[in-house]
Enzyme design. Sequence first.
Site, PDB file in Angstrom:
ATOM      1  N   GLY A   1      15.163 -13.693  72.171  1.00 37.38           N
ATOM      2  CA  GLY A   1      16.280 -14.139  73.018  1.00 37.38           C
ATOM      3  C   GLY A   1      17.074 -15.129  72.178  1.00 37.38           C
ATOM      4  O   GLY A   1      17.552 -15.968  72.713  1.00 37.38           O
TER       5      GLY A   1
ATOM      6  N   ALA B   1      19.691 -17.784  73.751  1.00 35.56           N
ATOM      7  CA  ALA B   1      19.788 -19.210  73.530  1.00 35.56           C
ATOM      8  C   ALA B   1      20.880 -19.962  72.970  1.00 35.56           C
ATOM      9  O   ALA B   1      21.263 -20.993  73.154  1.00 35.56           O
ATOM     10  CB  ALA B   1      18.566 -19.331  72.642  1.00 35.56           C
TER      11      ALA B   1
ATOM     12  N   ASP C   1      17.254 -12.977  79.525  1.00 34.69           N
ATOM     13  CA  ASP C   1      17.011 -13.793  78.374  1.00 34.69           C
ATOM     14  C   ASP C   1      17.828 -15.109  78.922  1.00 34.69           C
ATOM     15  O   ASP C   1      17.268 -16.277  78.374  1.00 34.69           O
ATOM     16  CB  ASP C   1      17.757 -13.196  77.216  1.00 34.69           C
ATOM     17  CG  ASP C   1      16.971 -12.097  76.547  1.00 34.69           C
ATOM     18  OD1 ASP C   1      15.799 -11.558  77.085  1.00 34.69           O
ATOM     19  OD2 ASP C   1      17.103 -11.445  75.334  1.00 34.69           O
TER      20      ASP C   1
END
Length: 319
Positions: free
Chosen positions: A99, A103, A145
Amino acid sequence: MIGSACGKVILLGEHAVVYGAPALVVGIHRGATAEASSIASGAGDVLASELVLGNTIRVCAGDDLDVARAFAALLEACDVASSVRVEVTTDLPAAAGLGCSAALGVAIVRALDGWRGIPARSPGDAARRAMAWESVFHGNPSGIDAAAAARGGCLLYQRTETGVTLREIRLAGPLSLAIGHTGIASSTRAMVEHVAKLRARKPELVDRSFEGIRALVSNARLALEANDMVGLGRLMDLNQMILSGLMLSTEEIETLCRLAREAGALGAKLTGSGGGGCVVALANDPEPILRSWEKAGFRSFSSSVLPVSADKAERSEAP
Ligand code: PMV
C-alpha cells in the site's frame, strides 16, 4: 504542514475484494509522510506545484507522467488553487503489495489540508480524496489500500455496487506479522487485469475461487475476534492455495511461504496483488522467520498491527 498515513497488509481476500467480496486488512507500522509548503515561483499556477520524493521523484503537476497526473488529480480533489511544494518520504517498498501509493496519497491529502489550514477531516474523507491519485496508478482499485492507509487498525472492507462497507475488527489479542519481500516489483493493475482475463476465459473457476475466499474471510474474522491464531494461520494458508490456483503466486512467493512455515509460521500467503511483491506470515515469534528469509537473501521486517489512533490517522499538523 505534515501529514502521515500507514502501509497495509491484506490478511485475506485480495482480488476477490475487487469483485465485491469482503477482505481483511491491517495497518502496519511502516508508512509515508508528506510535508507541504508554499512556493514563490508560479504562485498562481497550480500546475507549477512540485512533488518531491528524495532523489527518486521530482515532478511538476503539469508534467506528462503518471505520477504528475496523479499529483494533479490529488490537488484538484483537495481544491488546491495555487502552487505548492510537497515533499514525501516513505519506508515502504514500492510495487510490493504494502500500500505504498495509497499511504503516499493519504499523507499528501493530509499535508495539503494542513497547508490550507483546513481542520482534520474524517479518515473516510481523506481516503476518498486519495482515490483520485490511486486511480491514475491502478485503474479501478477497490479502495482497500486507501481505507487502511487512512485508518490503521484491522478492518473488514467490502466494496459493493452501492458503496463501501467498513467494519473495524476489535482484535482479542496482539497480531504479530513477518513480512518478506520477493525482491520482484509487481504491478497491481497488471495482476488485476490478469484475473479479469482469466475470469473471461474460465468464469466458473474464478467465481468458485472467489466464493472460497469469501468463506475464508468470514471464518478469519471469527478467528481474529476469538484470538484463534492457529485457525487464522490455517485460513491464510488456504487463501494462498486459492491465489496460487488463480496463477497469482510465483516461485519466490512459494519459497517465502515454505521457509516461513518451516520457521514456525502459523500461516503464510502472498499479500496484495501477487506476481511478486510481498508475503505475510502470521507468527507467535517472527524472529526465526525473518532470520530464515534473510539467510535465503530476502529482505524482511516484522510488524504488529498499527492500533487505530486518532493521532496517527487524523494527524495534519504544523511541524
Ligand atoms: O498490490 P496492492 O497493495 O495494491 O493490493 C492490491 C489488492 C487487490 O485486491 C489485488 C487490488 C485492489 O484494488 O483491491
